[in-house]
Design a protein around this motif. Structure first.
Motif, PDB file in Angstrom:
ATOM      1  N   LEU A   1       9.332  21.155  21.580  1.00 50.98           N
ATOM      2  CA  LEU A   1       9.191  21.014  23.030  1.00 50.98           C
ATOM      3  C   LEU A   1       8.444  19.735  23.384  1.00 50.98           C
TER       4      LEU A   1
ATOM      5  N   ILE B   1       9.462  24.945  32.795  1.00 49.37           N
ATOM      6  CA  ILE B   1       8.790  23.655  32.565  1.00 49.37           C
ATOM      7  C   ILE B   1       9.315  22.587  33.527  1.00 49.37           C
ATOM      8  N   ILE B   2      10.658  22.527  33.660  1.00 51.54           N
ATOM      9  CA  ILE B   2      11.255  21.511  34.539  1.00 51.54           C
ATOM     10  C   ILE B   2      10.749  21.681  35.974  1.00 51.54           C
TER      11      ILE B   2
ATOM     12  N   MET C   1      17.715  15.316  34.420  1.00 50.06           N
ATOM     13  CA  MET C   1      17.974  16.632  33.841  1.00 50.06           C
ATOM     14  C   MET C   1      19.480  16.885  33.755  1.00 50.06           C
TER      15      MET C   1
ATOM     16  N   LEU D   1      14.554  17.625  27.496  1.00 51.77           N
ATOM     17  CA  LEU D   1      14.465  18.969  28.063  1.00 51.77           C
ATOM     18  C   LEU D   1      15.853  19.500  28.432  1.00 51.77           C
TER      19      LEU D   1
ATOM     20  N   SER E   1      12.171  12.976  27.363  1.00 50.14           N
ATOM     21  CA  SER E   1      12.578  13.002  28.776  1.00 50.14           C
ATOM     22  C   SER E   1      11.717  12.061  29.603  1.00 50.14           C
TER      23      SER E   1
ATOM     24  N   VAL F   1      12.399  26.617  29.447  1.00 53.78           N
ATOM     25  CA  VAL F   1      12.576  25.202  29.771  1.00 53.78           C
ATOM     26  C   VAL F   1      12.754  25.011  31.280  1.00 53.78           C
TER      27      VAL F   1
ATOM     28  N   ASP G   1      10.773  16.938  23.096  1.00 53.66           N
ATOM     29  CA  ASP G   1      11.671  16.953  24.254  1.00 53.66           C
ATOM     30  C   ASP G   1      10.998  16.329  25.467  1.00 53.66           C
ATOM     31  N   LEU G   2       9.765  16.782  25.703  1.00 53.59           N
ATOM     32  CA  LEU G   2       9.025  16.271  26.866  1.00 53.59           C
ATOM     33  C   LEU G   2       8.846  14.755  26.771  1.00 53.59           C
TER      34      LEU G   2
ATOM     35  N   THR H   1      17.910  20.433  25.338  1.00 53.20           N
ATOM     36  CA  THR H   1      17.440  21.687  24.748  1.00 53.20           C
ATOM     37  C   THR H   1      17.902  22.884  25.581  1.00 53.20           C
ATOM     38  N   LEU H   2      17.924  22.683  26.882  1.00 52.76           N
ATOM     39  CA  LEU H   2      18.371  23.742  27.790  1.00 52.76           C
ATOM     40  C   LEU H   2      19.814  24.142  27.462  1.00 52.76           C
TER      41      LEU H   2
END
Ligand SMILES: Nc1ncnc2c1ncn2[C@@H]1O[C@H](COP(=O)(O)OP(=O)(O)OP(=O)(O)O)[C@@H](O)[C@H]1O
Ligand SMILES: [Mg+2]
Lengths: 251, 262
Positions: free
Chosen positions: A51, A223-224, A190, A201, A58, A220, A54-55, A204-205
């Motif tokens: 994660l 988080i977004i 996104m 992100l 992004s 996720v 990913d963060l 991964t979603l």
């Protein structure tokens, strides 16, 4: 009752309903996972650092895309605000382009750059550029003529007048433009990541969805949403409020 | 003659795009160092005339000469204090006052000079405040300090004390009078207060409205300080009032006519 208290009760109710509903099996966990499984999925993601990666991925794309869109948007906005001809021609195009959801550009971007980092950043740039341009334009057009007159009687003109008076006077619009550009760019990023390769992100979603991991999907999404809200409320709205107060635009 | 206003006419277009006379055949000669008040009812074109002298508004016909040169654009030889304070909200009080000085002197020198004028208007303690943290009257005093700090030969002041309380206004009257006597600036001072104009000026230009014309050019030769000459002040006040009353009646009757016909 205070807003904060109302909110807390509201969220507590939702969370309670969510967890209790899951435990009493009101719905199947594949349709909607329990809160605790979402939490453990998030904790797992943080622990094995996927994660985090990913963060970081992004945010890197967002930083590059947003920065470029703010610069281009500001320049276009200044052009539109200062030149009537540009406003009548290019301005109409920008206005039309602004109503095109930026993800619509992805097919073009893929054909130009291939399905890679560049295509996603391109879509992110387009997401932010047009709002920024339109706000900058409005800001320049709305500069109080009194400021310009006062500056002229003090010997300012030309580029000096622009740098020392017209641009600073339109800062409230620059801030609003940046806030909207951030929001639009975040959404575009996104959407772009959903359709591209990882890490990120959005990627991964989609990956989690393909493998039926509803707990990760919801995690996720949370988080977004949280990042969107935190950046907007804690950063942009605060700056916007203080700028509006300082520039005397409070009604 | 220092300032010469020659046959100035100014028209604005109204809603139906018809030209309306705002200033008509304005002729005025002002000597260097004179303190001249322009007095007239609201809407008679006082601000417009001042803005033309500042070089911010173009005339429809006629011209303005200063020191023999035709005015075509604003310049630092003419400092302007606007009806509203017109401070830049993103700059502190100090930065606002040094704004016109930035290019021609070192920061330290500019700040020393700015401080002198800010102290003169009793705002020496507010240097790092922003305009939105000041009252309207304080903002106007900063604007006055800003115009003075530029050290222009001519000061154009558009109802600079209109928004101030009585005490502050009298104090600033005295300060302006002192500054004027020290520096021998030429001052064009717009006001609609008769007593203010008599208190301060060598000469009072009484303007009429619709179209804006000069009705009377009154010389005030009461010795300064003028507080003690109550009788002379009253005489001039009555004299001016007789002209202005006609004008104010004219405005009122036009208003009534307009109201009746609509
Ligand atoms: N930009 C403009 N366009 C059209 N009409 C204008 C414009 N500026 C001023 N006027 C008109 O010109 C006339 C004179 O305006 P001006 O502001 O000079 O009056 P004033 O004597 O300063 O009044 P006050 O004492 O209320 O400040 C008014 O009737 C106003 O409506
Ligand atoms: Mg006026």
């Amino acid at each position: 009752m205070q807003t904060a208290i109302k909110r807390m009760i509201f969220f507590a109710a939702i969370i309670a309903f969510w967890e209790l509903g899951s435990r009493m099996e009101l719905w199947h966990p594949l349709i909607f996972p329990s809160l605790s499984s979402v939490f453990s999925a998030l904790a797992e993601g943080l622990q094995d650092k996927t994660l985090i990666y990913d963060l970081i991925a992004s945010f890197k794309r967002l930083a590059v895309g947003l920065a470029i869109s703010l610069v281009i948007g500001t320049l276009i906005g200044i052009l539109l605000g200062k030149s009537k001809t540009a406003d009548d021609t290019l301005g109409a195009v920008i206005l039309a382009l602004q109503s095109v959801p930026s993800i619509v550009w992805l097919p073009i971007a893929i054909m130009w750059f291939g399905l890679n980092e560049k295509a996603v950043i391109f879509v992110t740039i387009l997401g932010g550029t047009f709002v920024m341009a339109l706000n900058m334009r409005t800001g320049i057009k709305n500069v109080s003529p009194l400021y310009i007159k006062a500056a002229q009687t003090m010997g300012a003109n030309g580029i000096d007048l622009f740098i020392r008076v017209i641009f600073p006077a339109s800062i409230p619009y620059v801030v609003t433009g940046s806030r909207l550009a951030w929001a639009f760019a975040w959404r575009a990023l996104m959407a772009g990541e959903l359709l591209s390769t990882g890490p990120g992100l959005g990627y991964t979603l989609r990956y989690a969805s393909d493998f039926g991991r509803m707990d990760i999907v919801i995690g996720v999404m949370i988080i977004i949403g949280a990042i969107g809200m935190i950046v907007d409320q804690l950063i942009f709205q605060r700056i916007e409020k203080s700028v509006i107060k300082k520039w005397g635009l409070e009604s | 003659m220092f300032i010469q206003i020659n046959e100035v006419n100014k028209q604005y277009n109204d809603k139906e795009n018809q030209p309306v006379d705002v200033l008509k055949e304005i002729n005025l000669s002002i000597d260097k160092g004179q303190f001249v008040s322009i007095l007239g009812p609201s809407g008679c074109g006082k601000s417009t005339l001042l803005s033309i002298v500042a070089g911010l508004t173009k005339t429809t016909s006629g011209q303005i000469l200063i020191d023999g040169k035709t005015i075509s654009k604003p310049g630092k030889d003419r400092g302007m204090v606007f009806q509203q304070a017109a401070l830049f909200p993103w700059l502190t009080v100090m930065e606002n006052v040094t704004f016109p000085l930035k290019k021609e002197m070192k920061k330290k020198v500019a700040e020393t000079s700015a401080l002198k004028y800010l102290q003169m208007v009793q705002l020496g303690k507010y240097l790092s405040h922003y305009p939105h943290e000041l009252s309207g009257g304080m903002q106007q005093r900063v604007a006055i300090a800003r115009a003075l700090a530029m050290n222009p030969e001519t000061l154009l002041m558009d109802e600079p004390f209109g928004a101030l309380d009585e005490q502050t206004r009298s104090r600033l009257h005295l300060q302006l009078e002192n500054i004027w006597m020290e520096t021998k600036k030429t001052i064009l001072f717009v006001t609609h207060s008769i007593s203010e104009s008599i208190k301060l000026s060598d000469r009072i230009i009484v303007m009429g409205t619709k179209p804006g014309t000069i009705l009377q050019d009154i010389t005030v030769d009461i010795p300064r300080p003028r507080e003690e000459y109550k009788k002379e002040i009253l005489e001039i006040e009555d004299h001016i009032m007789s002209y202005l009353k006609k004008e104010i009646d004219k405005v009122v009757s036009e208003e009534l006519e307009y109201a009746n016909s609509h």
